[in-house]
Motif scaffolding. Sequence first.
Motif, PDB file in Angstrom:
ATOM      1  N   PHE A 158       0.858   4.177  -2.825  1.00 20.48           N
ATOM      2  CA  PHE A 158       0.529   5.565  -2.518  1.00 20.48           C
ATOM      3  C   PHE A 158       1.613   6.519  -3.012  1.00 20.48           C
ATOM      4  O   PHE A 158       1.322   7.622  -3.450  1.00 20.48           O
ATOM      5  CB  PHE A 158       0.355   5.742  -1.008  1.00 20.48           C
ATOM      6  CG  PHE A 158      -1.053   5.575  -0.556  1.00 20.48           C
ATOM      7  CD1 PHE A 158      -2.038   6.437  -1.013  1.00 20.48           C
ATOM      8  CD2 PHE A 158      -1.414   4.547   0.287  1.00 20.48           C
ATOM      9  CE1 PHE A 158      -3.351   6.296  -0.613  1.00 20.48           C
ATOM     10  CE2 PHE A 158      -2.724   4.401   0.703  1.00 20.48           C
ATOM     11  CZ  PHE A 158      -3.686   5.272   0.254  1.00 20.48           C
ATOM     12  N   ALA A 198       0.843  -1.199   0.000  1.00 23.10           N
ATOM     13  CA  ALA A 198       0.000   0.000   0.000  1.00 23.10           C
ATOM     14  C   ALA A 198       0.879   1.250   0.000  1.00 23.10           C
ATOM     15  O   ALA A 198       0.620   2.200  -0.742  1.00 23.10           O
ATOM     16  CB  ALA A 198      -0.922  -0.004   1.211  1.00 23.10           C
ATOM     17  N   SER A 255      -0.397   3.700  -9.632  1.00 20.29           N
ATOM     18  CA  SER A 255      -0.527   4.295  -8.303  1.00 20.29           C
ATOM     19  C   SER A 255      -1.725   3.717  -7.548  1.00 20.29           C
ATOM     20  O   SER A 255      -2.126   2.592  -7.774  1.00 20.29           O
ATOM     21  CB  SER A 255      -0.623   5.815  -8.449  1.00 20.29           C
ATOM     22  OG  SER A 255      -0.787   6.396  -7.183  1.00 20.29           O
ATOM     23  N   MET A 256      -2.318   4.535  -6.654  1.00 19.85           N
ATOM     24  CA  MET A 256      -3.373   4.001  -5.791  1.00 19.85           C
ATOM     25  C   MET A 256      -4.665   3.760  -6.552  1.00 19.85           C
ATOM     26  O   MET A 256      -5.519   3.013  -6.088  1.00 19.85           O
ATOM     27  CB  MET A 256      -3.611   4.956  -4.624  1.00 19.85           C
ATOM     28  CG  MET A 256      -4.268   4.290  -3.437  1.00 19.85           C
ATOM     29  SD  MET A 256      -3.373   2.838  -2.884  1.00 19.85           S
ATOM     30  CE  MET A 256      -4.673   1.892  -2.129  1.00 19.85           C
ATOM     31  N   GLY A 262      -4.426   0.417  -7.275  1.00 20.54           N
ATOM     32  CA  GLY A 262      -4.597  -0.262  -5.994  1.00 20.54           C
ATOM     33  C   GLY A 262      -6.067  -0.387  -5.616  1.00 20.54           C
ATOM     34  O   GLY A 262      -6.496  -1.420  -5.116  1.00 20.54           O
TER      35      GLY A 262
END
Lengths: 172, 355
Positions: B63, B59, B236-237, B240
């Motif tokens: 981020f 994570a 990136s997130m 995710g």
Amino acid sequence: MTENLFYFLTSLTLLCALMVVISKNPVHSVLFLIITFFTISGHYILLNAQFLAAVNIIVYAGAIMVLFLFVIMFLNLGKGAEKGVKTSTLSKIAGTVAGGLLFTVMIAALKDVEIAGYNPETYNSQIGMVENLGKVLFTEYLLPFELASVLFLVAMVGAVMLGKRETGEQHF
Amino acid sequence: MESVDLIYKAIYILAIFGVTLLIATYSTYFERKIAAFIQDRVGPNRAGPLGLLQPLADAGKLFFKEDFIPAKSNKALFIIGPGIAMLVAAMSSAVIPFGDTLIIGGHEIFLQAIEVNIGVLYIFGVVSLGVYGLMIGGWASNNKFSLLGAIRAASQNISYELAMGLSLIAVLMLSGSLSLRVIAEQQAGFNWNIWYQPLGFLIFLICAFAETNRTPFDLPESEAELIGGYHTEYGSMKLGMYLFAEYINIFVASAVMATLYFGAYNFPFMLELETWLVDATESAITANNIVTLIGTAVMFAKIFLFIFFFMWVRWTLPRFRYDQLMKLGWQILIPLAILNILLTGGGILLKDYLF
């Protein structure tokens, strides 16, 4: 509280419905239409008809609008719309006149309308629950209900008929 | 609603949300550990003892990566896409009963966030919305492979929703209620629905795999032909969130299967245990609370078993071809589900006739 909620939902519904027509990008139009279906489901919940609310979302937002989005993505309509569609002056004038006439007719028709209110003492708040809805559909309105299913069957047969490969035709 | 109830509901919803996210986080860890076990490897073992901090490291990495938005993409929808995927995934655990009633200070607390009389339809509706996240993201990327992945996801989800709905109807015929709480209560003890609905469960299980886009139905993101499918352009997130939403969906699908077919929080001999506990502790409230807590633990054990099954299948079976997928959905599962409805109806009538 409920009244405020109703006015909030109604204005949101009208705004999103307008945005469906106003948006230049067809994908945005479809997304606004989906929000409109959600707000209409919100109205159903305010009327204590949870079953209708859920079915509205499953059938319209969950299935039919996915197909809409699907077709629009396939046709790639977004490309042409970005340049802006030219509308001729004649059709603009015709549109204004037709819209104005419709507006006048609507006002004339709605002037004397009486809103059928409900009697709070005899009103059954459970009327939208799934059990009551099922009872009504399968007793009082059995014939229209069954006829509607026949209509769906006809539509399905028609779709299969259209999609069927004809003799000698090759797709691939 | 009393303010005490309201506060309790708020705490409970936050707790369920937290548990959902925690389970989804550690699903990524166990996915890799189980994959490693099946392929005779070690798996993640660097971050923390046994690699237990690996999800946090992942994570953190996601981020801090550059948040990249392609130049010709539809910016707003590109950002909204993963948001919708995540929102819809996290919404569906609201109606699942994770346990029976707890009695604290004279208050009866039912371990379920919201009780609606259309719980099954709520789940079904939310699941049918899940495809929007993928479609919007795939289309907004302005990439052919993303679009192909999105279109595959949409057609697959619509096809398998039909069979899923039809297999649910057989359960609803047995229970006579759309409320998940009522369905859970009816399966008290060892009277689970799986004994009456083995075929229905099998259909539901296959459809759950298809709805969560898991192998062998992970065609929307098959990397061999579509690079990454609908999330090719994501990094990136945002990427995710898409991956995370998939694990939340697995958790919710497992919870729904445990509730509908495997008796939710019920376990064998729970009534005998409760009577024995009442004698032993001489307090009906304590006995009830102990049984409820054991029931919640049993519910989570069932959920973890299903999550493990999802992973086991992923690392065992190869992917379907697209025409095979459509054929399975339309020509095998839907007729089987209709047959299951007929059999269930016949069984219910036969039981009425004989007894």
